[in-house]
Motif scaffolding. Structure first.
Motif, PDB file in Angstrom:
ATOM      1  N   GLU A  13       0.843  -1.204   0.000  1.00 43.37           N
ATOM      2  CA  GLU A  13       0.000   0.000   0.000  1.00 43.37           C
ATOM      3  C   GLU A  13       0.871   1.244   0.000  1.00 43.37           C
ATOM      4  O   GLU A  13       1.980   1.244   0.541  1.00 43.37           O
ATOM      5  N   ARG A  29      -3.879   0.698  -2.609  1.00 41.34           N
ATOM      6  CA  ARG A  29      -3.397  -0.683  -2.520  1.00 41.34           C
ATOM      7  C   ARG A  29      -3.008  -1.125  -3.923  1.00 41.34           C
ATOM      8  O   ARG A  29      -3.858  -1.346  -4.786  1.00 41.34           O
ATOM      9  N   GLU A  32      -2.229  -6.998  -3.721  1.00 43.15           N
ATOM     10  CA  GLU A  32      -2.989  -7.567  -2.605  1.00 43.15           C
ATOM     11  C   GLU A  32      -2.809  -9.073  -2.536  1.00 43.15           C
ATOM     12  O   GLU A  32      -3.092  -9.789  -3.503  1.00 43.15           O
ATOM     13  N   ARG A 219      -6.043  -3.478 -10.644  1.00 39.10           N
ATOM     14  CA  ARG A 219      -5.721  -3.001  -9.295  1.00 39.10           C
ATOM     15  C   ARG A 219      -6.819  -3.295  -8.283  1.00 39.10           C
ATOM     16  O   ARG A 219      -7.989  -3.091  -8.598  1.00 39.10           O
ATOM     17  N   PRO A 220      -6.428  -3.799  -7.087  1.00 33.66           N
ATOM     18  CA  PRO A 220      -5.067  -4.143  -6.670  1.00 33.66           C
ATOM     19  C   PRO A 220      -4.596  -5.436  -7.319  1.00 33.66           C
ATOM     20  O   PRO A 220      -5.360  -6.379  -7.494  1.00 33.66           O
TER      21      PRO A 220
END
Length: 281
Positions: A13, A29, A32, A219-220
């Protein structure tokens, strides 16, 4: 599987600065819960939509940043910073314009205190490996874009790293030079046995180079899929890109990536420019 690189539950992050629209700032973020093993000696290519965390992942592997949670290990040791066991080649060559080709390659070796004769011998070996024998005394302005990137690769290999991390190194080159350097890179990889992690926006490039293609989500960035590439003896194929198996893998990766590009557009994370290129929102 003898994994040289191990990522376990990696999340990264970034803190966003305050703006007029978001006075309190925020958090982005980028990656992940990503887990991935890369065996020693593998050539892994990495694709994903713009903003999917590809470069962030390479920075984590290179030790240029640390994960927010999770772990990044190389040879069983936690990555806590840059190291000579990992060479990095960026899209921009970052050569010193006042140093010759040979001196650019020896620069890092000088910082290690390696004697002049030894570092020059090692640099000459690497320049020969990338096809630049005879260009040792040329300056960057006397080299083509493809030759400059060869120098950058030779500079990274001079450390004799076990891992080579490459962030779209051929993106700025014309198509003919790019294909030529793809061939050269595969030849160098076979000769050295170095583990390569190669980021690209090009699906064809990813399939042509990679033993496996890792596809990241929008994303993430998460690991959406790992595509095993089996193209037989690539050196024996006269026109591998026209082969039916190559076309099959290219379509498989395209389908996976296209799903994520559409998802990123729907989420407002990605905008398609008038020329058809992507831009992270």
């Amino acid at each position: 599987m003898n994994a040289q690189i191990e990522l376990r539950g990696v999340t990264k992050e970034f803190t966003l600065r305050a703006t007029r629209e978001q006075p309190q700032g925020g958090t982005l973020r980028a990656i992940e819960n990503l887990s991935l093993d890369v065996p020693r000696g593998e050539f892994l290519t990495l694709v994903g939509p713009s903003g999917s965390g590809k470069t962030t992942l390479l920075d984590l592997l290179g030790g240029l940043s640390r994960p927010t949670t999770g772990s990044v290990q190389v040879d069983g040791q936690e990555v806590t910073g840059p190291g000579l066991d990992r060479g990095i080649v960026f899209q921009q060559y970052a050569l010193f314009p006042w140093r010759t080709t040979l001196a650019n390659v020896t620069f890092g070796l000088e910082q290690q205190g390696i004697p002049r004769r030894d570092r020059n011998d090692r640099a000459r070996q690497q320049l020969a490996l990338v096809g630049l024998e005879g260009f040792e005394d040329r300056y960057p302005h006397e080299l083509s874009g493809g030759m400059k990137q060869r120098v950058a690769i030779a500079r990274s290999l001079a450390y004799q790293p076990g891992i080579l991390l490459m962030d779209e190194p051929f993106a700025a080159l014309d198509a003919q030079t790019r294909e030529q350097l793809q061939e050269e890179l595969l030849r160098i990889w076979r000769a050295t046995g170095t583990t390569v992690v190669f980021i690209t926006h090009g699906i064809e490039e990813a399939v042509y180079l990679g033993q496996r293609v890792a596809v990241l989500s929008s994303r993430p960035g998460r690991l959406k899929a790992l595509v095993e590439i089996d193209l037989g003896d690539r050196q024996a194929a006269a026109d591998l890109r026209s082969d039916a198996a190559f076309t099959h893998y290219r379509h498989e990766v395209w389908t996976l990536l296209h799903e994520e590009v559409r998802r990123a557009q729907d989420a407002g994370h990605l905008k398609i420019q008038p020329d058809g290129t992507e831009r992270a929102a």
